[in-house]
Design an enzyme around this catalytic site. Structure first.
Site, mmCIF file in Angstrom:
data_model
loop_
_atom_site.group_PDB
_atom_site.id
_atom_site.type_symbol
_atom_site.label_atom_id
_atom_site.label_comp_id
_atom_site.label_asym_id
_atom_site.label_seq_id
_atom_site.Cartn_x
_atom_site.Cartn_y
_atom_site.Cartn_z
ATOM 1 N N ASN A 116 44.262 31.134 39.700
ATOM 2 C CA ASN A 116 45.347 30.677 40.569
ATOM 3 C C ASN A 116 44.922 30.946 42.009
ATOM 4 O O ASN A 116 44.956 32.084 42.448
ATOM 5 C CB ASN A 116 46.628 31.456 40.214
ATOM 6 C CG ASN A 116 47.772 31.160 41.168
ATOM 7 O OD1 ASN A 116 47.701 30.208 41.954
ATOM 8 N ND2 ASN A 116 48.818 31.977 41.109
ATOM 9 N N TRP A 117 44.517 29.876 42.692
ATOM 10 C CA TRP A 117 43.994 30.054 44.055
ATOM 11 C C TRP A 117 45.116 30.336 45.053
ATOM 12 O O TRP A 117 44.860 30.663 46.190
ATOM 13 C CB TRP A 117 43.220 28.817 44.485
ATOM 14 C CG TRP A 117 41.931 28.585 43.728
ATOM 15 C CD1 TRP A 117 41.441 29.316 42.679
ATOM 16 C CD2 TRP A 117 40.975 27.547 43.957
ATOM 17 N NE1 TRP A 117 40.235 28.805 42.268
ATOM 18 C CE2 TRP A 117 39.926 27.719 43.023
ATOM 19 C CE3 TRP A 117 40.892 26.487 44.871
ATOM 20 C CZ2 TRP A 117 38.816 26.862 42.982
ATOM 21 C CZ3 TRP A 117 39.791 25.628 44.816
ATOM 22 C CH2 TRP A 117 38.770 25.826 43.889
ATOM 23 N N LYS A 118 46.338 30.126 44.647
ATOM 24 C CA LYS A 118 47.506 30.292 45.534
ATOM 25 C C LYS A 118 47.291 29.475 46.816
ATOM 26 O O LYS A 118 46.721 28.404 46.755
ATOM 27 C CB LYS A 118 47.749 31.776 45.821
ATOM 28 C CG LYS A 118 47.790 32.616 44.543
ATOM 29 C CD LYS A 118 48.309 33.997 44.774
ATOM 30 C CE LYS A 118 48.171 34.810 43.494
ATOM 31 N NZ LYS A 118 48.853 36.079 43.562
ATOM 32 N N HIS A 150 55.792 30.987 38.332
ATOM 33 C CA HIS A 150 55.048 32.148 38.864
ATOM 34 C C HIS A 150 56.022 33.041 39.627
ATOM 35 O O HIS A 150 56.947 32.552 40.292
ATOM 36 C CB HIS A 150 53.920 31.667 39.784
ATOM 37 C CG HIS A 150 52.970 32.763 40.149
ATOM 38 N ND1 HIS A 150 53.266 33.696 41.116
ATOM 39 C CD2 HIS A 150 51.758 33.103 39.652
ATOM 40 C CE1 HIS A 150 52.256 34.554 41.201
ATOM 41 N NE2 HIS A 150 51.326 34.214 40.320
ATOM 42 N N GLU A 205 55.780 34.531 42.328
ATOM 43 C CA GLU A 205 55.888 34.258 43.768
ATOM 44 C C GLU A 205 56.822 33.084 44.029
ATOM 45 O O GLU A 205 57.515 33.051 45.053
ATOM 46 C CB GLU A 205 54.480 34.031 44.358
ATOM 47 C CG GLU A 205 53.715 35.350 44.432
ATOM 48 C CD GLU A 205 52.205 35.240 44.415
ATOM 49 O OE1 GLU A 205 51.667 34.135 44.588
ATOM 50 O OE2 GLU A 205 51.556 36.291 44.223
ATOM 51 N N GLU A 229 52.812 38.523 33.493
ATOM 52 C CA GLU A 229 52.311 39.065 34.752
ATOM 53 C C GLU A 229 53.329 40.043 35.323
ATOM 54 O O GLU A 229 54.302 39.625 35.968
ATOM 55 C CB GLU A 229 52.106 37.937 35.762
ATOM 56 C CG GLU A 229 51.137 36.880 35.326
ATOM 57 C CD GLU A 229 50.566 36.135 36.528
ATOM 58 O OE1 GLU A 229 49.368 36.239 36.756
ATOM 59 O OE2 GLU A 229 51.342 35.490 37.247
ATOM 60 N N GLY A 233 48.229 41.369 42.693
ATOM 61 C CA GLY A 233 47.644 41.572 44.016
ATOM 62 C C GLY A 233 47.668 42.998 44.511
ATOM 63 O O GLY A 233 47.409 43.250 45.689
ATOM 64 N N SER A 241 45.956 41.713 38.819
ATOM 65 C CA SER A 241 44.809 42.549 39.221
ATOM 66 C C SER A 241 43.689 42.581 38.182
ATOM 67 O O SER A 241 43.031 43.616 38.021
ATOM 68 C CB SER A 241 45.280 43.961 39.584
ATOM 69 O OG SER A 241 46.136 43.912 40.714
ATOM 70 N N GLY A 297 44.375 35.849 40.094
ATOM 71 C CA GLY A 297 44.624 35.448 41.478
ATOM 72 C C GLY A 297 43.420 35.763 42.349
ATOM 73 O O GLY A 297 42.457 35.020 42.417
ATOM 74 N N GLY A 298 43.461 36.916 42.998
ATOM 75 C CA GLY A 298 42.441 37.280 43.995
ATOM 76 C C GLY A 298 41.014 37.139 43.504
ATOM 77 O O GLY A 298 40.145 36.626 44.228
HETATM 78 C C1 PEP Z 1 48.588 35.944 40.034
HETATM 79 O O1 PEP Z 1 49.153 35.795 41.107
HETATM 80 O O2 PEP Z 1 48.818 35.149 39.111
HETATM 81 C C2 PEP Z 1 47.684 37.071 39.878
HETATM 82 C C3 PEP Z 1 47.457 37.482 38.675
HETATM 83 O O3 PEP Z 1 47.170 37.607 41.027
HETATM 84 P P1 PEP Z 1 46.113 38.814 41.128
HETATM 85 O O4 PEP Z 1 45.032 38.540 40.107
HETATM 86 O O5 PEP Z 1 45.580 38.733 42.532
HETATM 87 O O6 PEP Z 1 46.828 40.073 40.847
#
Ligand code: PEP
Length: 247
Positions: free
Chosen positions: A8-10, A95, A97, A165, A171, A209, A230-231
């Site tokens: 997920n590049w956000k 999601h 967010e 999640e 994050g 994470s 994500g990251g």
């Molecule tokens: C996400 O936002 O779906 C996610 C899992 O982010 P991160 O890996 O950065 O925690």
């Protein structure tokens, strides 16, 4: 069950960086014998470029969201059928967010999931508790309620993926213990999904994470069907390191 690793590049990447990232992943995937399903979910305007950059590779592309309507007066939104038209395979819905930033409700997530399925997309339906909810001992109640409210009838293991999640792990560099991940994934499969007749075979991703250094132990847990990342999906090295960690 083949693991799904979805990035997920956000709201990250521009034309050059996104194209380079996608090309790097496509090259890795073409050279690899690893059996995992790999997907990237770029910002919507980049989707055609990323589809082009990953064509002739096993890397699939998804949207980060879709609207529940097929067309109309919804400024800034993207329909599931347009995502499908562009060549997407997946749509992330619900999601945390979007639930937080845009006030999305379970009922809206359910309608988005229905729209994704109607368009022929695989819906990645996100659920997860906040830290306060976990501390209060309410994680299962919250996650069970989100699944109950967000999953429409008619989904199948081929068309729906759940992404568990925990909001407090996204994050932050923090993750639940392996036992806690195993416990809630078991709850999701045996209780929350079983009541929809979907307990068997449906992939339940862990997200929050995930990075190359913790991916192997998380992906080895029974009932963890992959990861939503994500990251660590923003560099070829990190994302591919997670894919390589699939058992
Ligand atoms: C996400 O936002 O779906 C996610 C899992 O982010 P991160 O890996 O950065 O925690």
């Amino acid at each position: 069950m083949t693991k799904l690793i979805a990035g997920n590049w956000k709201m990250n990447c521009h034309v050059e960086s996104g194209t380079a990232l996608a090309r790097g992943l496509a090259d890795k995937a073409n050279q690899s014998s690893k059996s995992a399903d790999v997907a990237v979910c770029p910002p919507a305007p980049l989707i055609p470029l990323i589809i082009e950059a990953t064509k002739n590779s096993p890397v699939s592309v998804g949207g980060q969201d879709c609207h529940w309507e097929d067309s109309g007066a919804h400024t800034g939104d993207v329909s599931a059928s347009l995502l499908a038209d562009l060549g997407c395979t997946y749509a992330i819905v619900g999601h945390s967010e979007r639930r937080a930033d845009h006030g999305e409700t379970d009922a809206q997530v359910k309608a988005k999931t229905e729209a994704a399925l109607a368009a022929g997309l695989i819906a990645i339906v996100c659920v997860g508790e906040t830290e306060a909810q976990r501390d209060a001992g309410d994680a299962e109640t919250v996650v069970g309620g989100q699944i109950e409210g967000s999953l429409p009838a008619g989904g199948t293991p081929d068309t729906v993926v759940i992404a568990y999640e925990p909001v407090w792990a996204i994050g932050t560099g923090r993750t639940p213990s392996l036992d806690d991940i195993a416990a809630i994934h078991g709850f999701i499969r045996e209780k929350a999904l079983a009541s929809h007749g979907l307990g068997d075979g449906l992939r339940i991703l862990y997200g929050g994470s995930v990075k190359p250094s913790n991916a192997a132990e998380i992906l080895a847990i029974e009932d963890v069907g992959g990861a939503l990342v994500g990251g660590a999906s923003l560099t070829v090295e990190n994302f591919w390191g997670i894919i390589e960690s699939c058992p």
